[in-house]
Write a protein that holds these residues in place. Structure first.
Motif, PDB file in Angstrom:
ATOM      1  N   ALA B  18     -56.398 -78.809  27.340  1.00 14.70           N
ATOM      2  CA  ALA B  18     -56.096 -77.969  26.181  1.00 14.70           C
ATOM      3  C   ALA B  18     -57.087 -78.248  25.063  1.00 14.70           C
ATOM      4  CB  ALA B  18     -54.674 -78.243  25.704  1.00 14.70           C
ATOM      5  N   CYS B  19     -57.504 -79.526  24.938  1.00 18.76           N
ATOM      6  CA  CYS B  19     -58.464 -79.891  23.904  1.00 18.76           C
ATOM      7  C   CYS B  19     -59.785 -79.158  24.110  1.00 18.76           C
ATOM      8  CB  CYS B  19     -58.674 -81.394  23.909  1.00 18.76           C
ATOM      9  SG  CYS B  19     -58.952 -82.081  25.553  1.00 18.76           S
ATOM     10  N   LEU B  46     -66.406 -81.171  24.215  1.00 14.97           N
ATOM     11  CA  LEU B  46     -65.428 -82.152  24.681  1.00 14.97           C
ATOM     12  C   LEU B  46     -65.183 -81.828  26.142  1.00 14.97           C
ATOM     13  CD1 LEU B  46     -63.131 -84.198  24.473  1.00 14.97           C
ATOM     14  CD2 LEU B  46     -61.757 -82.455  23.400  1.00 14.97           C
ATOM     15  N   ARG B  47     -65.300 -82.818  27.003  1.00  7.70           N
ATOM     16  CA  ARG B  47     -65.047 -82.572  28.417  1.00  7.70           C
ATOM     17  C   ARG B  47     -64.058 -83.592  28.925  1.00  7.70           C
ATOM     18  NH1 ARG B  47     -70.447 -84.952  28.702  1.00  7.70           N
ATOM     19  NH2 ARG B  47     -70.256 -87.057  29.541  1.00  7.70           N
ATOM     20  N   ILE B  48     -63.317 -83.210  29.957  1.00  7.11           N
ATOM     21  CA  ILE B  48     -62.402 -84.155  30.602  1.00  7.11           C
ATOM     22  C   ILE B  48     -63.111 -84.654  31.857  1.00  7.11           C
ATOM     23  CG2 ILE B  48     -60.143 -84.480  31.616  1.00  7.11           C
ATOM     24  CD1 ILE B  48     -59.814 -83.714  28.807  1.00  7.11           C
ATOM     25  N   GLU B  49     -63.484 -85.908  31.849  1.00  2.00           N
ATOM     26  CA  GLU B  49     -64.098 -86.475  33.045  1.00  2.00           C
ATOM     27  C   GLU B  49     -62.981 -86.889  33.999  1.00  2.00           C
ATOM     28  OE1 GLU B  49     -66.897 -89.523  32.270  1.00  2.00           O
ATOM     29  OE2 GLU B  49     -68.352 -88.127  31.409  1.00  2.00           O
ATOM     30  N   CYS B 150     -64.998 -81.628  14.024  1.00  2.95           N
ATOM     31  CA  CYS B 150     -64.517 -80.480  13.238  1.00  2.95           C
ATOM     32  C   CYS B 150     -64.780 -80.710  11.755  1.00  2.95           C
ATOM     33  CB  CYS B 150     -63.046 -80.206  13.512  1.00  2.95           C
ATOM     34  SG  CYS B 150     -62.786 -79.444  15.125  1.00  2.95           S
ATOM     35  N   VAL B 151     -66.055 -80.847  11.443  1.00  7.06           N
ATOM     36  CA  VAL B 151     -66.437 -81.204  10.079  1.00  7.06           C
ATOM     37  C   VAL B 151     -65.923 -80.177   9.071  1.00  7.06           C
ATOM     38  CG1 VAL B 151     -68.687 -80.076  10.241  1.00  7.06           C
ATOM     39  CG2 VAL B 151     -68.384 -81.990   8.692  1.00  7.06           C
ATOM     40  N   GLN B 152     -65.762 -78.915   9.522  1.00 11.00           N
ATOM     41  CA  GLN B 152     -65.236 -77.895   8.604  1.00 11.00           C
ATOM     42  C   GLN B 152     -63.820 -78.227   8.171  1.00 11.00           C
ATOM     43  OE1 GLN B 152     -66.034 -77.529  11.730  1.00 11.00           O
ATOM     44  NE2 GLN B 152     -64.398 -76.534  12.887  1.00 11.00           N
ATOM     45  N   ARG B 153     -63.036 -78.818   9.047  1.00 10.92           N
ATOM     46  CA  ARG B 153     -61.664 -79.201   8.693  1.00 10.92           C
ATOM     47  C   ARG B 153     -61.672 -80.430   7.780  1.00 10.92           C
ATOM     48  NH1 ARG B 153     -57.453 -78.167  13.562  1.00 10.92           N
ATOM     49  NH2 ARG B 153     -58.214 -76.117  14.200  1.00 10.92           N
ATOM     50  N   ILE B 154     -62.625 -81.354   8.050  1.00  6.17           N
ATOM     51  CA  ILE B 154     -62.731 -82.536   7.185  1.00  6.17           C
ATOM     52  C   ILE B 154     -63.093 -82.103   5.771  1.00  6.17           C
ATOM     53  CG2 ILE B 154     -64.036 -84.644   6.795  1.00  6.17           C
ATOM     54  CD1 ILE B 154     -64.369 -84.869   9.825  1.00  6.17           C
ATOM     55  N   GLN B 155     -64.054 -81.171   5.656  1.00  9.47           N
ATOM     56  CA  GLN B 155     -64.478 -80.684   4.343  1.00  9.47           C
ATOM     57  C   GLN B 155     -63.321 -79.972   3.649  1.00  9.47           C
ATOM     58  OE1 GLN B 155     -67.280 -81.425   3.175  1.00  9.47           O
ATOM     59  NE2 GLN B 155     -68.843 -81.564   4.777  1.00  9.47           N
ATOM     60  N   ALA B 156     -62.629 -79.129   4.394  1.00  4.72           N
ATOM     61  CA  ALA B 156     -61.555 -78.347   3.775  1.00  4.72           C
ATOM     62  C   ALA B 156     -60.457 -79.273   3.254  1.00  4.72           C
ATOM     63  CB  ALA B 156     -60.982 -77.364   4.796  1.00  4.72           C
ATOM     64  N   PRO B 175     -58.769 -82.640  13.894  1.00  2.26           N
ATOM     65  CA  PRO B 175     -59.712 -81.800  14.630  1.00  2.26           C
ATOM     66  C   PRO B 175     -58.954 -80.973  15.671  1.00  2.26           C
ATOM     67  CG  PRO B 175     -60.509 -84.050  14.504  1.00  2.26           C
ATOM     68  CD  PRO B 175     -59.110 -84.058  13.990  1.00  2.26           C
ATOM     69  N   ALA B 176     -59.575 -79.894  16.109  1.00  2.00           N
ATOM     70  CA  ALA B 176     -58.887 -78.959  16.995  1.00  2.00           C
ATOM     71  C   ALA B 176     -58.351 -79.647  18.235  1.00  2.00           C
ATOM     72  CB  ALA B 176     -59.841 -77.838  17.383  1.00  2.00           C
ATOM     73  N   CYS B 177     -59.114 -80.586  18.783  1.00  2.00           N
ATOM     74  CA  CYS B 177     -58.668 -81.238  20.009  1.00  2.00           C
ATOM     75  C   CYS B 177     -57.410 -82.067  19.763  1.00  2.00           C
ATOM     76  CB  CYS B 177     -59.790 -82.116  20.569  1.00  2.00           C
ATOM     77  SG  CYS B 177     -60.548 -83.202  19.364  1.00  2.00           S
ATOM     78  N   VAL B 178     -57.413 -82.769  18.599  1.00  2.00           N
ATOM     79  CA  VAL B 178     -56.252 -83.599  18.272  1.00  2.00           C
ATOM     80  C   VAL B 178     -55.028 -82.715  18.099  1.00  2.00           C
ATOM     81  CG1 VAL B 178     -55.321 -85.192  16.571  1.00  2.00           C
ATOM     82  CG2 VAL B 178     -57.736 -85.321  17.208  1.00  2.00           C
ATOM     83  N   GLN B 179     -55.232 -81.616  17.369  1.00  2.00           N
ATOM     84  CA  GLN B 179     -54.113 -80.724  17.067  1.00  2.00           C
ATOM     85  C   GLN B 179     -53.501 -80.150  18.338  1.00  2.00           C
ATOM     86  OE1 GLN B 179     -55.297 -77.312  14.861  1.00  2.00           O
ATOM     87  NE2 GLN B 179     -53.298 -77.028  13.909  1.00  2.00           N
TER      88      GLN B 179
END
Lengths: 167, 229, 452
Positions: B18-19, B46-49, B150-156, B175-179
């Motif tokens: 999902a991430c 982001l990849r799932i190995e 997700c630097v845009q989210r950090i900035q926001a 970040p999107a993956c965490v969410q």
């Protein structure tokens, strides 16, 4: 009359011509010698040998070194950027830039010295004869004083194989 | 100054990816299509190995989400001739697309292979082109791109916090993956705040860094798997 | 070793300039077609996107960087060898130096094209140039690619000057021999050369300084090219041996390139009286030495990796030694070591034909060497999940072939417009020793050459 000169088939007779011109009171700096290859086995081929070129090359290297140092130092300290934990002014990598700039400075300075000292046209020094290309060696005097011309011609025509021309 | 980092609990990761999808959607990562993906042009920041351990039938499946490790000593940074890849003050390993001329040196230097080259201009299969994120710039062909945390989210979040005259709270930035992680395997936060969840997890005895011996000092901590399932 | 003298030299060496056969046009058209194909390939890569190449994650460097390293290596044939031969004053160098120096200049020009071809956004390549820009940012002087820029810039400038300065007296010869437009063009090129002792001394001093300056630059250039690899923490790249290993490999492939060029010149321009078997024999011995040196470096690099037995390094090591890249690897060892050792080590085979065969082998082998340094390491970097491979696409193959055609084309054109053997240096080598009756040059005069 702009010049009186002789063409000689080999270095030995050219050397005689130079010696006779000297005997006739002509200074070395007024004698023009032109050959199609360096004549270092003969004494006349050693004229004008002293040069400052090595020092100018060193000076150019020094200028290049300062330029490299200044370029790296000024840009990296004015725009400090952190990359991979390296110091803002990292000596080891910048040494490479400084080295290349040093060598470039030396090479360019050598070329400039060569162009200015050897190729830059000198006023009144235009004597040339295409026969030089075919292996003749030209020995002559440019802008001789009119009274001396006949004496110079005598001196120039003495060595074997000489062909004296005026222009 | 915060120092952003992440903890990945491998016990919780079930490899659902999902991430990966969320990352693609959030960061306008173009989908290159099946053919190009088969030619090695897929760009999964982001990849799932997936690794199989043991011999059949006694096998165990393990997953490891791998994204940019935002190394403190990032090998990708000093090799970039144009400072496209550099370190920001809050510890992010930034990639400035407009500075990038596409030498791809950073991707070679990266031990984790988490940098991706744009072989073509971006395009999306319909209707994916309607869901582009306005906060993230598109990358033209010829530049490198990679995870930005997700630097845009950090900035926001930072802007919002300073507008409300307060500090950014732990867990406020996701970040999107965490969410998107359903099992909450990913935790993001400030490593310099000793009370934050991510720094608590980073200090866990289960924690290790990926390819620690290369000396890159990554900011992502992987919590080792304990369950035998 | 005897050479023709005087006017004979002029006639023989100017013949290619003054007379043009139909073969010249055929050659130019032939090589030109390949170069045009290469240009079209590059333009289409820019137009359609880099995706038409075979590069793929994680192997982001392939044929282009291989070619870059290869051509920079070839460039070490000329200026470096010529500078060393000048400094040790090897008499047999005279017919060889210019055709060697030309290789340097052209190989550098072609080699320097490849970083541009390889860029994702080649139209922004000028961002590597240090200039105050509206972007308020300078190049990163800590990046090996910027070192490359500076090193190649210095080396190219130096090599062009090193090639051009001794051409000036020869331009004067053409000026005196030719007529019409040609005469006017060469008059400009000759820069007013007359041939006074002062000019000759300045020229020789300049060449000596340049020779001294260019040797460390040449060594630095290929060391810095090796830094492109050894600065990155990639298994089998991050090793201290790469500097000398690359320099040795560069000189190795450079000598091979020089031998092939000399054999071609000798055959097509009928320079049998100038390029003697002894020249090939001497350079062949040099090739033998470099083959041994190359083998020594490879053995070092391989053995240390094998003994260290690091898991990441061994993954790459196995690939080249026994797995998918093994056929290429062992071909390389054969072409770079076994073949030159056999052909150049046994006197019977050290003929012109033997030299050419060994050299072609070395050229192919050294190209493979660079390929095998780059691709297996990138394809097997640490995490097994991200292992990958690489296969070139037509665009890369066409551009690679075009680079060889470009080298040939430039060489043919050069030999057409400029005497490929230095006329004055040849004459200077043959003039008789001074007779006794003339005041001979004193020992001081002779040593004057080396005076600082």
């Amino acid at each position: 009359m702009t010049a009186v000169y002789g063409l000689y088939p080999d270095g030995a007779s050219a050397q005689q011509a130079v010696n006779r011109l000297r005997a006739a009171g002509v200074l070395d700096r007024d004698i023009t010698v032109i050959s199609a290859q360096p004549m270092e086995d003969y004494e006349f081929g050693q004229m004008d040998k002293a040069t400052w070129m090595w020092w100018f090359a060193c000076l150019g290297g020094l200028i290049g070194l300062s330029a490299g140092l200044g370029l790296t130092w000024l840009t990296e300290t004015s725009w400090p950027m952190d990359v991979g934990g390296l110091p803002i002014y990292a000596w080891w990598p910048n040494t490479i830039i400084i080295f290349e700039m040093t060598m470039l400075g030396a090479i360019v300075a050598t070329t400039l010295t060569f162009v200015l000292s050897a190729l830059w046209p000198q006023r009144g020094r235009t004597l040339y004869d295409p026969e030089v290309t075919e292996g003749q060696i030209l020995v002559g005097v440019e802008h001789p004083v009119d009274e001396l011309v006949s004496e110079l011609e005598r001196a120039l025509s003495a060595p074997p194989g000489a062909r004296v021309k005026t222009r | 100054m915060p120092r952003w980092g992440m903890a990945v609990d491998l016990d919780r990761c079930n490899g659902c990816a999902a991430c990966v999808v969320a990352c693609h959607a959030e960061n306008n990562i173009s989908t290159v299509g099946a053919d190009e993906a088969a030619r090695g042009r897929a760009k999964h920041w982001l990849r799932i190995e997936r690794y199989w351990e043991g011999e059949f039938p006694d096998v165990r499946l393990t997953f490891r989400p791998v994204l940019c490790q935002h190394c403190d000593n990032a090998p990708c940074e000093p090799v970039c001739p144009t400072y496209a890849s550099h370190h920001t003050e809050d510890g992010l390993n930034a990639q400035v697309y407009n500075r990038c001329i596409g030498t791809r040196y950073c991707a070679n230097a990266c031990p984790y292979n988490v940098r991706f080259f744009d072989f073509f201009n971006p395009s999306w299969d319909k209707p994916l082109h309607l869901q582009l994120n306005p906060d993230v710039s598109l990358r033209e062909a010829g530049v490198m791109e990679k995870c930005t945390f997700c630097v845009q989210r950090i900035q926001a979040a930072g802007t919002q916090a300073s507008a409300e005259e307060r500090e950014v709270q732990d867990g406020e930035i996701q970040p999107a993956c965490v969410q998107s992680c359903p099992s909450k395997a990913l935790v993001f936060g400030d490593l310099d705040d000793p009370g934050s969840r991510v720094s608590q997890l980073s200090r866990s005895p289960r924690g290790s860094k990926l390819l620690e011996d290369v000396g890159t000092r990554p900011k992502i901590t992987y919590l080792a798997r304990q369950s035998q399932a | 070793m005897t050479h023709p003298t005087g006017s004979r030299i002029n006639n023989d060496l100017l013949r290619p300039l003054l007379l043009t056969s139909w073969r010249f046009y055929v050659l130019v058209a032939f090589f030109g077609a390949f170069v045009a194909a290469g240009l079209i390939a590059w333009l289409s890569q820019i137009f359609f996107g880099f995706g038409i190449s075979g590069l793929r994650w994680p192997v982001y460097w392939g044929f282009y960087v291989t070619n870059f390293v290869f051509w920079i290596g070839i460039s070490h044939a000329g200026t470096l060898i010529s500078a060393i031969l000048r400094l040790v004053n090897a008499g047999w160098r005279r017919p060889v130096t210019r055709c060697a120096e030309v290789i340097t200049v052209f190989a550098l020009l072609i080699g320097a094209m490849f970083p541009l071809i390889h860029l994702g956004r080649p139209w922004l390549a000028f961002w590597l140039f240090p200039y105050p820009s509206e972007r308020l940012i300078w190049p990163n002087f800590r990046s090996p690619l910027v070192w490359d820029f500076f090193a190649i810039n210095t080396y190219l400038t130096g090599s062009i000057l090193f090639l051009f300065l001794p051409m000036i007296p020869d331009f004067a010869v053409v000026r005196d021999r030719a007529t019409g437009l040609r005469r006017r063009v060469y008059r400009v090129l000759a820069l007013g050369w007359r041939g006074t002792p002062k000019q000759w001394h300045r020229l020789e001093t300049a060449m000596q300084i340049m020779a001294i300056a260019i040797i460390p630059v040449a060594v630095s250039v290929h060391t810095i090219v090796s830094f492109d690899f050894s600065m990155a923490p990639v298994p089998m790249w991050n090793t201290t041996i790469f500097g000398p290993y690359f320099v040795a490999g560069a000189i190795f492939s450079g000598i091979a390139g020089l031998l092939i060029a000399m054999a071609a010149l000798r055959k097509f321009l009928h320079l049998e009286e100038y390029l003697h078997p002894v020249h090939f024999e001497n350079l062949g011995k040099l090739l033998l030495v470099m083959a041994l040196l190359w083998g020594y470096f490879v053995f070092n690099e391989r053995l240390v990796t094998y003994y260290g037995n690091g898991p990441a390094e061994m993954a790459v090591f196995r690939q080249t030694q026994w797995q998918s890249f093994a056929p290429l690897h062992w071909t390389m060892v054969f072409l770079n070591f076994v073949l030159p050792l056999t052909l150049m080590g046994i006197r019977k085979f050290r003929t012109i034909a033997g030299c050419v065969i060994a050299s072609i082998g070395v050229i192919v082998g050294m190209w493979l060497e660079r390929f095998l340094i780059i691709v297996p390491a990138l394809g097997h970097k640490y995490l097994p999940y991200s292992y990958g491979t690489y296969r070139p696409e037509p665009v890369e193959i066409v551009i690679t072939i075009a680079s060889f055609a470009a080298m040939s084309l430039l060489y043919v054109l050069f030999a057409k417009f400029i005497p490929i053997i230095s006329i004055w240096e040849l004459k200077a080598g043959e003039h008789p020793p001074a007779p006794d009756l003339v005041p001979p040059a004193t020992e001081e005069h002779r040593l004057g050459d080396l005076r600082l």
